[in-house]
Design a protein around this motif. Structure first.
Motif, PDB file in Angstrom:
ATOM      1  N   VAL A 146      19.362  51.189  59.510  1.00  0.00           N
ATOM      2  CA  VAL A 146      19.202  50.212  58.435  1.00  0.00           C
ATOM      3  C   VAL A 146      18.412  48.996  58.898  1.00  0.00           C
ATOM      4  O   VAL A 146      18.418  48.639  60.072  1.00  0.00           O
ATOM      5  N   SER A 147      17.726  48.383  57.942  1.00  0.00           N
ATOM      6  CA  SER A 147      17.144  47.062  58.155  1.00  0.00           C
ATOM      7  C   SER A 147      17.392  46.249  56.882  1.00  0.00           C
ATOM      8  O   SER A 147      17.506  46.818  55.797  1.00  0.00           O
ATOM      9  N   THR A 148      17.500  44.943  57.041  1.00  0.00           N
ATOM     10  CA  THR A 148      17.762  44.074  55.891  1.00  0.00           C
ATOM     11  C   THR A 148      16.793  42.905  55.881  1.00  0.00           C
ATOM     12  O   THR A 148      16.341  42.460  56.936  1.00  0.00           O
ATOM     13  N   LYS A 149      16.496  42.452  54.682  1.00  0.00           N
ATOM     14  CA  LYS A 149      15.667  41.260  54.487  1.00  0.00           C
ATOM     15  C   LYS A 149      16.313  40.429  53.394  1.00  0.00           C
ATOM     16  O   LYS A 149      16.831  40.970  52.423  1.00  0.00           O
ATOM     17  N   VAL A 150      16.267  39.122  53.560  1.00  0.00           N
ATOM     18  CA  VAL A 150      16.700  38.199  52.517  1.00  0.00           C
ATOM     19  C   VAL A 150      15.494  37.327  52.215  1.00  0.00           C
ATOM     20  O   VAL A 150      14.958  36.678  53.108  1.00  0.00           O
ATOM     21  N   LYS A 151      15.060  37.342  50.958  1.00  0.00           N
ATOM     22  CA  LYS A 151      13.895  36.548  50.583  1.00  0.00           C
ATOM     23  C   LYS A 151      14.165  35.785  49.298  1.00  0.00           C
ATOM     24  O   LYS A 151      15.100  36.085  48.568  1.00  0.00           O
ATOM     25  N   GLN A 152      13.341  34.774  49.052  1.00  0.00           N
ATOM     26  CA  GLN A 152      13.472  33.930  47.859  1.00  0.00           C
ATOM     27  C   GLN A 152      12.779  34.603  46.669  1.00  0.00           C
ATOM     28  O   GLN A 152      11.769  35.269  46.829  1.00  0.00           O
ATOM     29  N   GLY A 153      13.351  34.395  45.488  1.00  0.00           N
ATOM     30  CA  GLY A 153      12.776  34.932  44.262  1.00  0.00           C
ATOM     31  C   GLY A 153      13.354  34.235  43.055  1.00  0.00           C
ATOM     32  O   GLY A 153      14.141  33.286  43.184  1.00  0.00           O
ATOM     33  N   SER A 167      18.586  39.893  43.021  1.00  0.00           N
ATOM     34  CA  SER A 167      18.512  41.352  42.917  1.00  0.00           C
ATOM     35  C   SER A 167      18.573  41.971  44.302  1.00  0.00           C
ATOM     36  O   SER A 167      18.381  41.305  45.320  1.00  0.00           O
ATOM     37  N   LEU A 168      18.848  43.261  44.302  1.00  0.00           N
ATOM     38  CA  LEU A 168      18.911  44.031  45.536  1.00  0.00           C
ATOM     39  C   LEU A 168      18.050  45.267  45.355  1.00  0.00           C
ATOM     40  O   LEU A 168      18.238  46.030  44.406  1.00  0.00           O
ATOM     41  N   LYS A 169      17.108  45.465  46.252  1.00  0.00           N
ATOM     42  CA  LYS A 169      16.282  46.671  46.262  1.00  0.00           C
ATOM     43  C   LYS A 169      16.683  47.477  47.481  1.00  0.00           C
ATOM     44  O   LYS A 169      16.691  46.960  48.604  1.00  0.00           O
ATOM     45  N   ILE A 170      17.058  48.737  47.250  1.00  0.00           N
ATOM     46  CA  ILE A 170      17.430  49.639  48.335  1.00  0.00           C
ATOM     47  C   ILE A 170      16.362  50.725  48.416  1.00  0.00           C
ATOM     48  O   ILE A 170      16.165  51.475  47.469  1.00  0.00           O
ATOM     49  N   ARG A 171      15.680  50.772  49.545  1.00  0.00           N
ATOM     50  CA  ARG A 171      14.628  51.764  49.768  1.00  0.00           C
ATOM     51  C   ARG A 171      15.139  52.731  50.832  1.00  0.00           C
ATOM     52  O   ARG A 171      15.359  52.351  51.974  1.00  0.00           O
ATOM     53  N   THR A 172      15.330  54.003  50.430  1.00  0.00           N
ATOM     54  CA  THR A 172      15.875  55.024  51.317  1.00  0.00           C
ATOM     55  C   THR A 172      14.804  56.074  51.601  1.00  0.00           C
ATOM     56  O   THR A 172      14.250  56.656  50.678  1.00  0.00           O
ATOM     57  N   TYR A 222      17.443  47.344  52.929  1.00  0.00           N
ATOM     58  CA  TYR A 222      18.040  46.509  51.887  1.00  0.00           C
ATOM     59  C   TYR A 222      17.214  45.234  51.786  1.00  0.00           C
ATOM     60  O   TYR A 222      17.056  44.523  52.784  1.00  0.00           O
ATOM     61  N   ILE A 223      16.708  44.938  50.596  1.00  0.00           N
ATOM     62  CA  ILE A 223      15.944  43.713  50.380  1.00  0.00           C
ATOM     63  C   ILE A 223      16.689  42.890  49.333  1.00  0.00           C
ATOM     64  O   ILE A 223      16.732  43.251  48.155  1.00  0.00           O
ATOM     65  N   PHE A 224      17.295  41.796  49.794  1.00  0.00           N
ATOM     66  CA  PHE A 224      18.018  40.888  48.908  1.00  0.00           C
ATOM     67  C   PHE A 224      17.045  39.806  48.454  1.00  0.00           C
ATOM     68  O   PHE A 224      16.467  39.110  49.280  1.00  0.00           O
ATOM     69  N   THR A 225      16.864  39.666  47.149  1.00  0.00           N
ATOM     70  CA  THR A 225      16.039  38.605  46.586  1.00  0.00           C
ATOM     71  C   THR A 225      16.984  37.610  45.935  1.00  0.00           C
ATOM     72  O   THR A 225      17.734  37.972  45.023  1.00  0.00           O
ATOM     73  N   LEU A 226      16.949  36.353  46.404  1.00  0.00           N
ATOM     74  CA  LEU A 226      17.893  35.340  45.945  1.00  0.00           C
ATOM     75  C   LEU A 226      17.155  34.113  45.431  1.00  0.00           C
ATOM     76  O   LEU A 226      16.191  33.665  46.057  1.00  0.00           O
TER      77      LEU A 226
END
Length: 186
Positions: free
Chosen positions: A106-113, A117-122, A150-154
Motif C-alpha cells: 500500500v501507499s497513501t497520499k493526503v492532498k488538498q482539494g 473524498s477517497l480514491k482507491i486505485r488497486t 489510497y488518495i485522500f483529498t481533504l
C-alpha cells in the motif's frame, strides 16, 4: 499444465538415457530442452509474473469525518517508528466505526482539494491470454495484488490527527466540561 509437461519431459529424459537405442539421444536432448524451458517458465512466472499483465481498478468515495460529522477530522494510527500510518476513515455518517486502510502493498497520499473524498486505485496481476491461464493456473497468481494506493483529498478546514492526539483532546474536553459544570454549580 506446465507442471504436467515438466514431469513428462523429465520422465522421457530419464527413460531415453537409461535405455539405449537408435534415436534415443535425440529424444533425450529434446526432452532435456523441454525440461529446462519448463523450469525457466515456472521461475519467470513466479518472480517476474511472466504470462500476466496488470489491471488497475479505481473507485472514488465521499469521506465523512472519522470522529463526528461536526468535526472534520481524518484519523490515523502510527505504526512502528511513526513513519507508517494506518488511516481510519468513514464513507458515510451511518458507519459506527471507521474503516482502516489495508496494509498489504500500500501507499497513501493526503492532498488538498475542494471536497473530502477517497480514491482507491488497486492494481492486480491477471492472465494475459488463455494460453497463460492454461499453462500457469496451478500457481494461483491470477488477481494477485500488485499495489493499492489510497488518495485522500481533504478541504482546507479538515485536520489529520493521530488517534493518540485525539484521545488527549477528548480527555481535555471532558476535563473542561467537568470544570465548567463545577463552576456553574457554585
Amino acid at each position: 499444465m506446465i507442471i504436467v509437461i515438466l514431469i513428462l519431459a523429465v520422465i522421457l529424459f530419464i527413460y531415453f538415457n537409461v535405455i539405449p537405442g537408435k534415436g534415443h539421444t535425440l529424444v533425450s536432448w529434446i526432452s532435456l530442452i523441454i525440461t529446462l524451458l519448463c523450469v525457466l517458465g515456472i521461475v519467470e512466472h513466479d518472480y517476474n509474473h511472466w504470462g500476466l499483465k496488470t489491471e488497475t481498478q479505481t473507485s472514488t468515495q465521499n469521506l465523512t469525518s472519522s470522529v463526528n460529522p461536526n468535526l472534520p477530522i481524518l484519523l490515523y494510527q502510527s505504526l512502528g517508528n511513526g513513519t507508517e500510518k494506518v488511516y481510519l476513515y468513514k464513507t458515510n455518517n451511518n458507519q459506527k466505526k471507521p474503516k482502516a486502510i489495508k496494509l498489504d502493498k500500500v501507499s497513501t497520499k493526503v492532498k488538498q482539494g475542494k471536497e473530502a473524498s477517497l480514491k482507491i486505485r488497486t492494481t492486480r496481476y491477471v492472465y494475459k491470454d488463455n494460453f497463460s491461464r492454461i499453462m500457469f493456473s496451478a500457481f494461483s497468481h491470477n488477481n494477485e495484488l500488485k499495489h493499492r494506493e489510497y488518495i485522500f483529498t481533504l478541504p482546507s478546514n479538515w485536520k489529520v490527527i493521530s488517534t493518540k492526539d485525539m484521545q488527549k483532546l477528548q480527555k481535555q474536553m471532558q476535563e473542561k466540561m467537568q470544570s465548567q459544570k463545577a463552576a456553574s454549580l457554585h
